[in-house]
Write a protein that holds these residues in place. Structure first.
Motif, PDB file in Angstrom:
ATOM      1  N   ALA A 169      -3.932  -2.821  12.167  1.00  0.00           N
ATOM      2  CA  ALA A 169      -3.135  -1.724  12.723  1.00  0.00           C
ATOM      3  C   ALA A 169      -2.361  -0.996  11.636  1.00  0.00           C
ATOM      4  N   PHE A 172      -4.813   1.322  10.184  1.00  0.00           N
ATOM      5  CA  PHE A 172      -5.153   2.365  11.145  1.00  0.00           C
ATOM      6  C   PHE A 172      -4.032   3.391  11.256  1.00  0.00           C
ATOM      7  N   ASN A 173      -2.796   2.939  11.208  1.00  0.00           N
ATOM      8  CA  ASN A 173      -1.643   3.828  11.385  1.00  0.00           C
ATOM      9  C   ASN A 173      -1.107   4.389  10.072  1.00  0.00           C
ATOM     10  N   THR A 216      -8.007   8.824  23.015  1.00  0.00           N
ATOM     11  CA  THR A 216      -7.611   8.806  21.611  1.00  0.00           C
ATOM     12  C   THR A 216      -8.414   7.763  20.841  1.00  0.00           C
ATOM     13  N   GLU A 218      -7.079   5.645  18.950  1.00  0.00           N
ATOM     14  CA  GLU A 218      -6.332   4.399  19.057  1.00  0.00           C
ATOM     15  C   GLU A 218      -6.800   3.578  20.252  1.00  0.00           C
ATOM     16  N   TYR A 219      -7.180   4.260  21.319  1.00  0.00           N
ATOM     17  CA  TYR A 219      -7.676   3.569  22.509  1.00  0.00           C
ATOM     18  C   TYR A 219      -8.957   2.797  22.170  1.00  0.00           C
ATOM     19  N   HIS A 222      -8.269  -0.096  19.762  1.00  0.00           N
ATOM     20  CA  HIS A 222      -7.712  -1.217  20.518  1.00  0.00           C
ATOM     21  C   HIS A 222      -8.827  -2.122  21.045  1.00  0.00           C
ATOM     22  N   TYR A 244      -3.241  -6.637  19.937  1.00  0.00           N
ATOM     23  CA  TYR A 244      -2.705  -5.335  19.526  1.00  0.00           C
ATOM     24  C   TYR A 244      -2.379  -4.519  20.769  1.00  0.00           C
ATOM     25  N   TYR A 246      -1.365  -0.986  22.268  1.00  0.00           N
ATOM     26  CA  TYR A 246      -1.255   0.439  21.978  1.00  0.00           C
ATOM     27  C   TYR A 246      -0.180   1.038  22.880  1.00  0.00           C
TER      28      TYR A 246
END
Length: 290
Positions: A169, A172-173, A216, A218-219, A222, A244, A246
């Motif tokens: 994460a 990713f972020n 998204t 992120e979805y 996840h 994780y 979201y």
């Protein structure tokens, strides 16, 4: 004994010593002290560390102090490959001190109680965790690792400060990842590579479909990072796992259509923050969010 201590001072600290300065170490050697431990005392000293030598110079100093010879270009290249792989200089000290050549040099000095140095560096002893971290550099940042960063993330995993999901994460972020602009198909492909394999047809279509419906990234991330595959990979290499979370169950991609563009919309599913009632299906009746 004194001759050996003059050698250590000259090869490690690049200066000579008086017999009075060497006397405590000589006494230790006479009482069964390990000559390699004595050498390592100086490599770990504040005086040596204050010189801020490069890894290459530290390698040359290890050969000089432990083998009583200069390191060849081949020696240096071999050791630098280990450093660039992610190992610390302590792995080099262990390798050089464990050689027959080192043992013979110590014996030639008339010293006994020889024992090689043991590398206790946390990252060096968890280097198999490269298999978790390196794909994150390649997938999320689109580049090879930098050694300092690689060692930092392995340290987080090895010390159990962060789980595999938390490290993923963080990549990713990251702002670096956010600045990349890749297509839906390339993004989903990269997530399969993150798991260590090529996409399978049905799965690839399934995940691309979410993004094309403006879920998204992120979805989708996840789904991959919480998968049994990634959990098993973490456990295989000794990393802890976690779930994780979201922030939202679903949100639209920034480049998705505006509400006025749904000209042919005949059915939509709303979101709600209440609990599902009996018989209601998430994603069909409502998207249940918190």
């Amino acid at each position: 004994y004194y001759e050996f201590m003059h050698h250590v001072y000259q090869k490690v600290l690049k200066r000579d010593c008086s017999n009075a300065e060497a006397a405590p170490f000589v006494e230790g050697l006479k009482n069964g002290g390990n000559p390699i431990s004595t050498i390592m005392f100086f490599f770990n000293s504040a005086e040596y560390k204050s010189k801020n030598y490069s890894s290459e110079q530290k390698i040359k100093d290890a050969y000089s102090a432990m083998l009583n010879r200069g390191a060849t270009s081949s020696d240096v290249a071999h050791c630098m490959n280990s450093i660039n792989y992610g190992y610390s200089i302590h792995s080099i000290y262990q390798m050089v001190s464990s050689s027959v050549e080192c043992k013979n040099f110590i014996s030639s000095c008339g010293l006994s109680h020889y024992s090689p140095y043991t590398d206790t560096d946390l990252v060096d002893n968890h280097m198999n965790m490269r298999n978790i971290v390196i794909p994150m550099y390649e997938v999320f940042l689109g580049r090879s690792y930098d050694v300092q960063g690689l060692r930092n993330w392995i340290s987080q995993l090895a010390s159990k400060t962060m789980s595999g999901q938390q490290v993923a994460a963080a990549f990713f972020n990251s702002r670096e990842y956010g600045n990349l602009n890749i297509s839906i198909e390339d993004y989903v492909t990269s997530l399969y590579h993150f798991l260590g394999r090529e996409p399978d047809g049905p799965g690839f279509t399934y995940w691309c479909g979410f993004l094309k419906r403006h879920y998204t990234r992120e979805y989708v991330f996840h789904g991959f990072v919480n998968s049994a595959e990634f959990n098993n990979k973490c456990k295989q290499y000794g990393a802890t796992t976690s779930v994780y979370q979201y922030p939202k169950a679903i949100e639209y991609h920034p480049n998705g259509p505006r509400i006025g563009e749904f000209v042919n919309l005949t059915y939509s599913t709303s979101m709600t923050t209440r609990k599902p009632r009996n018989g209601e299906v998430d994603g069909k009746d409502y998207f249940f969010v918190s």
